[in-house]
Design a protein around this motif. Structure first.
Motif, PDB file in Angstrom:
ATOM      1  N   GLN A  64       0.808  -1.221   0.000  1.00  0.00           N
ATOM      2  CA  GLN A  64       0.000   0.000   0.000  1.00  0.00           C
ATOM      3  C   GLN A  64       0.843   1.273   0.000  1.00  0.00           C
ATOM      4  OE1 GLN A  64      -2.756   0.017   3.260  1.00  0.00           O
ATOM      5  NE2 GLN A  64      -4.293   1.221   2.174  1.00  0.00           N
ATOM      6  N   GLY A  66       1.430   3.180  -2.587  1.00  0.00           N
ATOM      7  CA  GLY A  66       0.735   4.185  -3.393  1.00  0.00           C
ATOM      8  C   GLY A  66       1.523   4.665  -4.597  1.00  0.00           C
ATOM      9  N   LEU A  69      -0.273   4.495  -7.756  1.00  0.00           N
ATOM     10  CA  LEU A  69      -1.393   5.432  -7.906  1.00  0.00           C
ATOM     11  C   LEU A  69      -0.904   6.738  -8.510  1.00  0.00           C
ATOM     12  CD1 LEU A  69      -4.429   6.174  -7.190  1.00  0.00           C
ATOM     13  CD2 LEU A  69      -3.456   7.273  -5.184  1.00  0.00           C
ATOM     14  N   THR A  83      -7.132   1.973  -8.903  1.00  0.00           N
ATOM     15  CA  THR A  83      -6.626   2.355  -7.577  1.00  0.00           C
ATOM     16  C   THR A  83      -6.157   1.065  -6.899  1.00  0.00           C
ATOM     17  OG1 THR A  83      -8.886   2.186  -6.772  1.00  0.00           O
ATOM     18  CG2 THR A  83      -8.079   4.399  -7.210  1.00  0.00           C
ATOM     19  N   ALA A  85      -3.747   0.338  -4.741  1.00  0.00           N
ATOM     20  CA  ALA A  85      -3.503   0.335  -3.286  1.00  0.00           C
ATOM     21  C   ALA A  85      -4.815   0.186  -2.519  1.00  0.00           C
ATOM     22  CB  ALA A  85      -2.794   1.623  -2.876  1.00  0.00           C
ATOM     23  N   ARG A  86      -5.814   0.947  -2.914  1.00  0.00           N
ATOM     24  CA  ARG A  86      -7.081   0.909  -2.178  1.00  0.00           C
ATOM     25  C   ARG A  86      -7.815  -0.416  -2.384  1.00  0.00           C
ATOM     26  NH1 ARG A  86     -10.631   5.849  -3.328  1.00  0.00           N
ATOM     27  NH2 ARG A  86     -11.120   4.768  -5.227  1.00  0.00           N
ATOM     28  N   PHE A 211       4.244   6.527   0.555  1.00  0.00           N
ATOM     29  CA  PHE A 211       3.221   6.680   1.590  1.00  0.00           C
ATOM     30  C   PHE A 211       3.676   7.799   2.535  1.00  0.00           C
ATOM     31  CE2 PHE A 211       0.747   5.579   5.296  1.00  0.00           C
ATOM     32  CZ  PHE A 211      -0.426   5.061   4.773  1.00  0.00           C
ATOM     33  N   ASN A 213       1.376  10.346   1.189  1.00  0.00           N
ATOM     34  CA  ASN A 213       0.596  11.130   0.228  1.00  0.00           C
ATOM     35  C   ASN A 213       1.320  11.433  -1.077  1.00  0.00           C
ATOM     36  OD1 ASN A 213       2.419  12.987   1.167  1.00  0.00           O
ATOM     37  ND2 ASN A 213       0.996  13.851   2.652  1.00  0.00           N
ATOM     38  N   LEU A 290      -5.593   6.340  -1.305  1.00  0.00           N
ATOM     39  CA  LEU A 290      -4.825   5.113  -1.032  1.00  0.00           C
ATOM     40  C   LEU A 290      -5.575   4.166  -0.116  1.00  0.00           C
ATOM     41  CD1 LEU A 290      -1.235   6.391  -0.153  1.00  0.00           C
ATOM     42  CD2 LEU A 290      -1.999   5.274  -2.229  1.00  0.00           C
TER      43      LEU A 290
END
Ligand code: SF4
Ligand code: SF4
Length: 371
Positions: A64, A66, A69, A83, A85-86, A211, A213, A290
């Motif tokens: 995860q 990201g 993304l 998406t 990661a999500r 990660f 953001n 994420l």
């Protein structure tokens, strides 16, 4: 209007979740832009088709970060809505539920915060009932004046054994489902090295991952995981050492500050506090794109339990000779016992499933095939 049953809605939601994960894996497999980002994309590329079992494996291989993304041209608002990661986070939680041993308890993953809080209160009430006689008496730092040795050993022994059995059965079910044929000792060792160093959280060249953001690369998440994991390990070693001193060497607590149980416990407890606080803050700061919102309560419930275990453990050490010892000990024992009970129905399963996914991945990389 015809009423749709809750079970049917859940089955449809689950199917939609896996269908979406399979669809995105097919798109990623055609695109391949992110193949150097992590272990997930090379594992995808070893497959032509995907099924639900592949999704459980790939989702538990994803950490995860990201990065995919922020690199993806098909991420929202693009209609492909990629998406990874999500969606893989949602599949991971579904895998915890699917492979859990006592199926009727799998809903604990949906209401992790509530279940954890209720369990903690029940266990606390039981301990208060058992130990209430000690609250107004001078126990002189002696734990066994609060609750007897036999009570502690039998309660913790029984629940630790049940938890161990349930976790092992769940892990065997997970490993069998994702496929473990051809796995050798070398794969277990290679995965262990990756897990202990958190290699995958280090980015491409240990410069860190994107990660929470995507603004900067950072190793903070890796460090906080290290603090949490090794802090937990040190606390566990401290407890084992204290039991060894007490039962085998007949050397009873309280131990001096520079004794092994105290040193391991103090360093472990402080590390655990730092790790949990750091992971909590990073989670709060994480890009919503994420996160799978429905999985957050599982994350927060585990962080809370680990933090409370460490905090009450440290307080116990600091306040051992004060009149509040009985209260702190009851809170600490209740937290630890609740933690033991909830392990197979908590985010702790991430530790085991991720390691098993890494073992399978080590085997696939060694043979360069998924068969
Ligand atoms: S996440 Fe996007 S850019 Fe990366 S491989 Fe998949 S489709 Fe391509
Ligand atoms: S979120 Fe990170 S670990 Fe997961 S698939 Fe994307 S790049 Fe890989």
């Amino acid at each position: 209007m015809k009423k749709v049953s809750k079970d049917k809605i859940m089955i449809n939601d689950k199917k939609a979740l896996y269908d979406k994960a399979i669809r995105l894996s097919q798109i990623c497999n055609a695109c391949r832009y992110c193949e150097g980002f992590c272990a997930v994309f090379p594992a995808m590329e070893k497959r032509r088709d995907f099924d639900i079992k592949d999704m459980d494996y790939l989702a538990n291989l994803c950490h995860q970060c990201g990065e995919c993304l922020y690199a993806c041209q098909y991420a929202p608002p693009h209609e492909f809505d990629i998406t990874v990661a999500r969606d893989f986070s949602a599949v991971r939680k579904e895998s915890y539920k699917k492979f859990t041993t006592l199926k009727f308890l799998s809903s604990a993953f949906e209401k992790a915060g509530l279940v954890t809080a209720v369990l903690l209160l029940i266990v606390l009430a039981v301990f208060i009932g058992i130990t209430s006689g000690s609250f107004n008496k001078d126990v002189s730092g002696n734990f066994y004046e609060v609750t007897s040795y036999n009570t502690m050993v039998s309660l913790f022994g029984i629940f630790a054994l049940i938890t161990l059995i349930v976790v092992v059965i769940s892990c065997v079910k997970f490993a069998r489902s994702i496929g473990f044929s051809g796995v050798r000792f070398i794969d277990w060792m290679s995965a262990l090295k990756d897990a202990l160093t958190l290699k995958n959280l280090g980015g491409h060249d240990y410069e860190g991952c994107t990660f929470p953001n995507g603004e900067n690369r950072s190793n903070l998440r890796r460090y906080f995981h290290h603090f949490t994991f090794y802090g937990f390990l040190l606390c566990f070693i401290a407890t084992c050492l204290a039991a060894f001193y007490d039962h085998i060497l007949n050397y009873h607590a309280p131990y001096p500050f520079l004794s092994a149980p105290k040193l391991f416990g103090t360093i472990g407890g402080i590390s655990l506090l730092i790790g949990c606080a750091g992971l909590f803050v990073l989670k709060l700061k994480a890009d919503p794109e994420l996160l799978d919102v429905k999985s957050l309560n599982v994350d927060y419930a585990l962080i809370f339990m680990l933090f409370l275990s460490a905090l009450t453990g440290l307080l116990l050490m600091l306040l051992r000779t004060t009149p509040v010892l009985s209260y702190i000990l009851v809170l600490h024992l209740s937290t630890i016992l609740s933690f033991f009970i909830i392990v197979p129905y908590s985010k702790m399963m991430h530790l085991f499933y991720r390691y098993l996914a890494l073992v399978k991945n080590a085997r696939e990389c060694r043979l360069n095939t998924h068969n």
